[in-house]
Design a protein around this motif. Structure first.
Motif, PDB file in Angstrom:
ATOM      1  N   THR A 135       0.835  -1.200   0.000  1.00 44.50           N
ATOM      2  CA  THR A 135       0.000   0.000   0.000  1.00 44.50           C
ATOM      3  C   THR A 135       0.874   1.256   0.000  1.00 44.50           C
ATOM      4  OG1 THR A 135      -0.125  -0.049   2.422  1.00 44.50           O
ATOM      5  CG2 THR A 135      -1.899  -1.128   1.206  1.00 44.50           C
ATOM      6  N   GLU A 136       2.182   1.066   0.158  1.00 40.08           N
ATOM      7  CA  GLU A 136       3.115   2.197   0.101  1.00 40.08           C
ATOM      8  C   GLU A 136       2.999   2.963  -1.213  1.00 40.08           C
ATOM      9  OE1 GLU A 136       7.410   1.376  -0.879  1.00 40.08           O
ATOM     10  OE2 GLU A 136       6.750  -0.692  -0.620  1.00 40.08           O
ATOM     11  N   ALA A 137       2.590   2.302  -2.291  1.00 40.63           N
ATOM     12  CA  ALA A 137       2.521   2.970  -3.594  1.00 40.63           C
ATOM     13  C   ALA A 137       1.572   4.163  -3.552  1.00 40.63           C
ATOM     14  CB  ALA A 137       2.088   1.988  -4.679  1.00 40.63           C
ATOM     15  N   ILE A 138       0.367   3.952  -3.056  1.00 42.10           N
ATOM     16  CA  ILE A 138      -0.585   5.065  -3.013  1.00 42.10           C
ATOM     17  C   ILE A 138      -0.221   6.044  -1.909  1.00 42.10           C
ATOM     18  CG2 ILE A 138      -2.287   3.964  -1.475  1.00 42.10           C
ATOM     19  CD1 ILE A 138      -4.431   5.154  -3.449  1.00 42.10           C
ATOM     20  N   GLN A 139       0.334   5.537  -0.800  1.00 37.50           N
ATOM     21  CA  GLN A 139       0.780   6.441   0.268  1.00 37.50           C
ATOM     22  C   GLN A 139       1.911   7.340  -0.228  1.00 37.50           C
ATOM     23  OE1 GLN A 139       0.866   4.794   4.404  1.00 37.50           O
ATOM     24  NE2 GLN A 139       0.672   2.822   3.390  1.00 37.50           N
ATOM     25  N   ALA A 140       2.873   6.758  -0.969  1.00 40.31           N
ATOM     26  CA  ALA A 140       3.985   7.543  -1.510  1.00 40.31           C
ATOM     27  C   ALA A 140       3.484   8.573  -2.518  1.00 40.31           C
ATOM     28  CB  ALA A 140       5.008   6.617  -2.171  1.00 40.31           C
ATOM     29  N   SER A 141       2.486   8.205  -3.294  1.00 39.23           N
ATOM     30  CA  SER A 141       1.944   9.127  -4.288  1.00 39.23           C
ATOM     31  C   SER A 141       1.373  10.365  -3.615  1.00 39.23           C
ATOM     32  CB  SER A 141       0.849   8.432  -5.100  1.00 39.23           C
ATOM     33  OG  SER A 141       1.363   7.286  -5.753  1.00 39.23           O
ATOM     34  N   ILE A 142       0.594  10.165  -2.555  1.00 39.74           N
ATOM     35  CA  ILE A 142      -0.028  11.294  -1.866  1.00 39.74           C
ATOM     36  C   ILE A 142       1.030  12.161  -1.179  1.00 39.74           C
ATOM     37  CG2 ILE A 142      -1.588  11.915   0.021  1.00 39.74           C
ATOM     38  CD1 ILE A 142      -3.154   9.323  -0.665  1.00 39.74           C
ATOM     39  N   ILE A 143       1.994  11.514  -0.508  1.00 38.21           N
ATOM     40  CA  ILE A 143       3.034  12.268   0.194  1.00 38.21           C
ATOM     41  C   ILE A 143       3.894  13.061  -0.793  1.00 38.21           C
ATOM     42  CG2 ILE A 143       5.112  12.058   1.622  1.00 38.21           C
ATOM     43  CD1 ILE A 143       3.780   9.585   2.895  1.00 38.21           C
ATOM     44  N   ALA A 144       4.227  12.438  -1.935  1.00 42.57           N
ATOM     45  CA  ALA A 144       5.059  13.119  -2.935  1.00 42.57           C
ATOM     46  C   ALA A 144       4.332  14.308  -3.557  1.00 42.57           C
ATOM     47  CB  ALA A 144       5.471  12.133  -4.029  1.00 42.57           C
ATOM     48  N   ILE A 145       3.035  14.186  -3.743  1.00 40.07           N
ATOM     49  CA  ILE A 145       2.249  15.308  -4.277  1.00 40.07           C
ATOM     50  C   ILE A 145       2.260  16.478  -3.288  1.00 40.07           C
ATOM     51  CG2 ILE A 145      -0.107  16.061  -4.778  1.00 40.07           C
ATOM     52  CD1 ILE A 145      -0.552  13.311  -6.059  1.00 40.07           C
ATOM     53  N   ALA A 179       7.184   4.839   2.317  1.00 43.16           N
ATOM     54  CA  ALA A 179       6.758   5.970   1.484  1.00 43.16           C
ATOM     55  C   ALA A 179       7.453   7.255   1.921  1.00 43.16           C
ATOM     56  CB  ALA A 179       5.242   6.127   1.569  1.00 43.16           C
ATOM     57  N   VAL A 180       7.480   7.503   3.221  1.00 40.12           N
ATOM     58  CA  VAL A 180       8.166   8.686   3.746  1.00 40.12           C
ATOM     59  C   VAL A 180       9.652   8.620   3.430  1.00 40.12           C
ATOM     60  CG1 VAL A 180       8.805   9.900   5.865  1.00 40.12           C
ATOM     61  CG2 VAL A 180       6.464   9.086   5.560  1.00 40.12           C
ATOM     62  N   CYS A 181      10.230   7.433   3.592  1.00 36.13           N
ATOM     63  CA  CYS A 181      11.643   7.214   3.275  1.00 36.13           C
ATOM     64  C   CYS A 181      11.944   7.599   1.829  1.00 36.13           C
ATOM     65  CB  CYS A 181      11.996   5.755   3.526  1.00 36.13           C
ATOM     66  SG  CYS A 181      13.546   5.192   2.813  1.00 36.13           S
ATOM     67  N   SER A 182      11.076   7.212   0.907  1.00 34.96           N
ATOM     68  CA  SER A 182      11.280   7.509  -0.511  1.00 34.96           C
ATOM     69  C   SER A 182      11.342   9.009  -0.773  1.00 34.96           C
ATOM     70  CB  SER A 182      10.145   6.905  -1.346  1.00 34.96           C
ATOM     71  OG  SER A 182      10.033   5.524  -1.126  1.00 34.96           O
ATOM     72  N   VAL A 183      10.443   9.744  -0.140  1.00 35.45           N
ATOM     73  CA  VAL A 183      10.401  11.194  -0.334  1.00 35.45           C
ATOM     74  C   VAL A 183      11.658  11.852   0.222  1.00 35.45           C
ATOM     75  CG1 VAL A 183       9.178  13.306   0.304  1.00 35.45           C
ATOM     76  CG2 VAL A 183       7.893  11.281  -0.403  1.00 35.45           C
ATOM     77  N   PHE A 184      12.118  11.402   1.378  1.00 36.82           N
ATOM     78  CA  PHE A 184      13.345  11.956   1.957  1.00 36.82           C
ATOM     79  C   PHE A 184      14.563  11.654   1.087  1.00 36.82           C
ATOM     80  CE2 PHE A 184      11.287  12.118   6.319  1.00 36.82           C
ATOM     81  CZ  PHE A 184      11.394  13.501   6.435  1.00 36.82           C
ATOM     82  N   ILE A 185      14.620  10.448   0.533  1.00 39.49           N
ATOM     83  CA  ILE A 185      15.751  10.075  -0.319  1.00 39.49           C
ATOM     84  C   ILE A 185      15.775  10.948  -1.579  1.00 39.49           C
ATOM     85  CG2 ILE A 185      16.660   8.244  -1.809  1.00 39.49           C
ATOM     86  CD1 ILE A 185      15.678   6.260   0.349  1.00 39.49           C
ATOM     87  N   LYS A 186      14.609  11.136  -2.194  1.00 36.13           N
ATOM     88  CA  LYS A 186      14.503  12.013  -3.364  1.00 36.13           C
ATOM     89  C   LYS A 186      14.947  13.434  -3.006  1.00 36.13           C
ATOM     90  CE  LYS A 186      12.637  13.251  -7.473  1.00 36.13           C
ATOM     91  NZ  LYS A 186      12.842  12.604  -8.779  1.00 36.13           N
ATOM     92  N   SER A 187      14.511  13.908  -1.847  1.00 32.13           N
ATOM     93  CA  SER A 187      14.857  15.257  -1.410  1.00 32.13           C
ATOM     94  C   SER A 187      16.353  15.390  -1.142  1.00 32.13           C
ATOM     95  CB  SER A 187      14.065  15.621  -0.156  1.00 32.13           C
ATOM     96  OG  SER A 187      12.667  15.609  -0.414  1.00 32.13           O
ATOM     97  N   ARG A 218       7.527   4.046  -7.161  1.00 34.14           N
ATOM     98  CA  ARG A 218       6.895   3.143  -6.204  1.00 34.14           C
ATOM     99  C   ARG A 218       5.753   2.344  -6.832  1.00 34.14           C
ATOM    100  NH1 ARG A 218      10.101   1.311  -2.454  1.00 34.14           N
ATOM    101  NH2 ARG A 218      10.727   2.821  -0.876  1.00 34.14           N
ATOM    102  N   ALA A 219       5.043   2.967  -7.773  1.00 35.41           N
ATOM    103  CA  ALA A 219       3.945   2.262  -8.429  1.00 35.41           C
ATOM    104  C   ALA A 219       4.465   1.106  -9.274  1.00 35.41           C
ATOM    105  CB  ALA A 219       3.139   3.228  -9.289  1.00 35.41           C
ATOM    106  N   VAL A 220       5.475   1.363 -10.094  1.00 34.43           N
ATOM    107  CA  VAL A 220       6.050   0.287 -10.914  1.00 34.43           C
ATOM    108  C   VAL A 220       6.715  -0.755 -10.019  1.00 34.43           C
ATOM    109  CG1 VAL A 220       7.786  -0.250 -12.672  1.00 34.43           C
ATOM    110  CG2 VAL A 220       6.335   1.769 -12.921  1.00 34.43           C
ATOM    111  N   GLY A 221       7.242  -0.305  -8.876  1.00 35.37           N
ATOM    112  CA  GLY A 221       7.888  -1.229  -7.946  1.00 35.37           C
ATOM    113  C   GLY A 221       6.956  -2.269  -7.371  1.00 35.37           C
TER     114      GLY A 221
END
Length: 306
Positions: free
Chosen positions: A105-115, A172-180, A258-261
């Motif tokens: 479910t991280e895919a949709i959570q990451a999408s919302i956090i990244a937006i 999901a939060v981790c992904s956003v921090f790594i991108k940042s 994250r979605a493709v992942g």
């Protein structure tokens, strides 16, 4: 030609699945924190090798190591530690394949956090693909259960579901921090910056979780080193997967990566069947096909979006 970020993402999913299966095997030898720390402790040398090899092959320079960059690295590292521990804990509740499915479910959570935090935009077709993929993994999670309203409620609030969803949020939060963190660095080579982030974050994670382990489970550190043959494999696979994830995040929006992942669930079912010897039911096969259909929609949306 397949874009580099898609290749990185699919490779990351494969490495992550392989590493998680190996890490699950370690649970017979180590505690949750012990099994978690090996991926960072033994991953640092592999990450340094990747960074050194890439720099020797392509050169380049990286700068801008501000306090903001270090804060993003710290947040990303901590999020990955929490997500990994929660995921391992979920395995104890209902098995390897389903525990991983809940975390997707991280895919949709990451999408919302990244937006919200990064201002990323996602085309409508990709949103549909994300929803289909999440529906597929939830179908996998609920396969064989009572699907009445009461049954759905019980499934949603069972320990494995709560732990898996929490793991997905942490990742999901981790992904956003790594991108940042990647964006905070100076330099034109995004992959080189991703590998720099990998080495630094893995070093931080070794100190954080290793220090926690020494403080709370001092005897466990000896087992971490005595199991080095298995643990080193986990660390190497973790470094390979993280290098691919970090590179994917650097080259494409977090939500798309994250979605493709989510194709990891396909690898997970294969590992569950052929490595762990678990039986794959028809419902799980149907769920896997739904996930694949969702990923296809995500990619179609990406290319219609440009």
């Amino acid at each position: 030609m397949i874009p580099a970020w898609v290749l990185f993402t699919v490779s990351a999913a494969a490495f992550q699945c392989w590493r998680t299966a190996k890490q699950q095997k370690l649970r017979g030898q180590l505690s949750v924190n012990g099994a978690g720390v090996v991926r960072y402790l033994y991953g640092v040398p592999m990450g340094l090798a990747f960074l050194g090899g890439y720099w020797l092959a392509f050169g380049g320079a990286v700068g801008g190591f501000s306090w903001v960059f270090w804060a993003y690295c710290l947040g990303g590292g901590l999020g990955q530690i929490l997500g990994t521990n929660l995921l391992i804990m979920s395995f104890d509740k209902r098995g390897f394949a389903v525990g991983t499915a809940y975390s997707k479910t991280e895919a949709i959570q990451a999408s919302i956090i990244a937006i919200v935090l990064l201002g990323e935009t996602i085309p409508l077709l990709s949103w549909l693909g994300i929803a289909v993929s999440v529906g597929g993994v939830l179908y996998l999670s609920l396969a064989g259960r009572n699907l009445s309203p009461r049954g759905l409620l019980e499934a949603t609030f069972q320990p494995a579901a709560i732990l898996g969803i929490a793991a997905g949020f942490a990742f999901a939060v981790c992904s956003v921090f790594i991108k940042s963190a990647n964006q905070a660095l100076e330099g034109g080579d995004l992959v080189l910056k991703a590998l720099v982030c990998l080495v630094i974050i893995n070093g931080m994670q070794t100190l954080m979780q290793g220090g926690f382990l020494l403080a709370r489970e001092p005897g466990e550190m000896a087992r971490v080193f005595s199991s080095w043959r298995d643990s080193a494999v986990v660390g190497a696979l973790s470094a390979c997967g993280s290098a691919c994830w970090f590179s994917g995040f650097a080259l494409a929006p977090v939500a798309m990566v994250r979605a493709v992942g989510q194709v990891e669930i396909i690898f997970t079912l294969l590992v569950s069947r052929f490595y762990l010897g678990e039986r794959i039911r028809m419902a799980e096969r149907i769920g896997a096909l739904v996930v694949v259909a969702g990923v296809v929609l995500v990619l179609l949306g990406k290319y219609s979006w440009g």
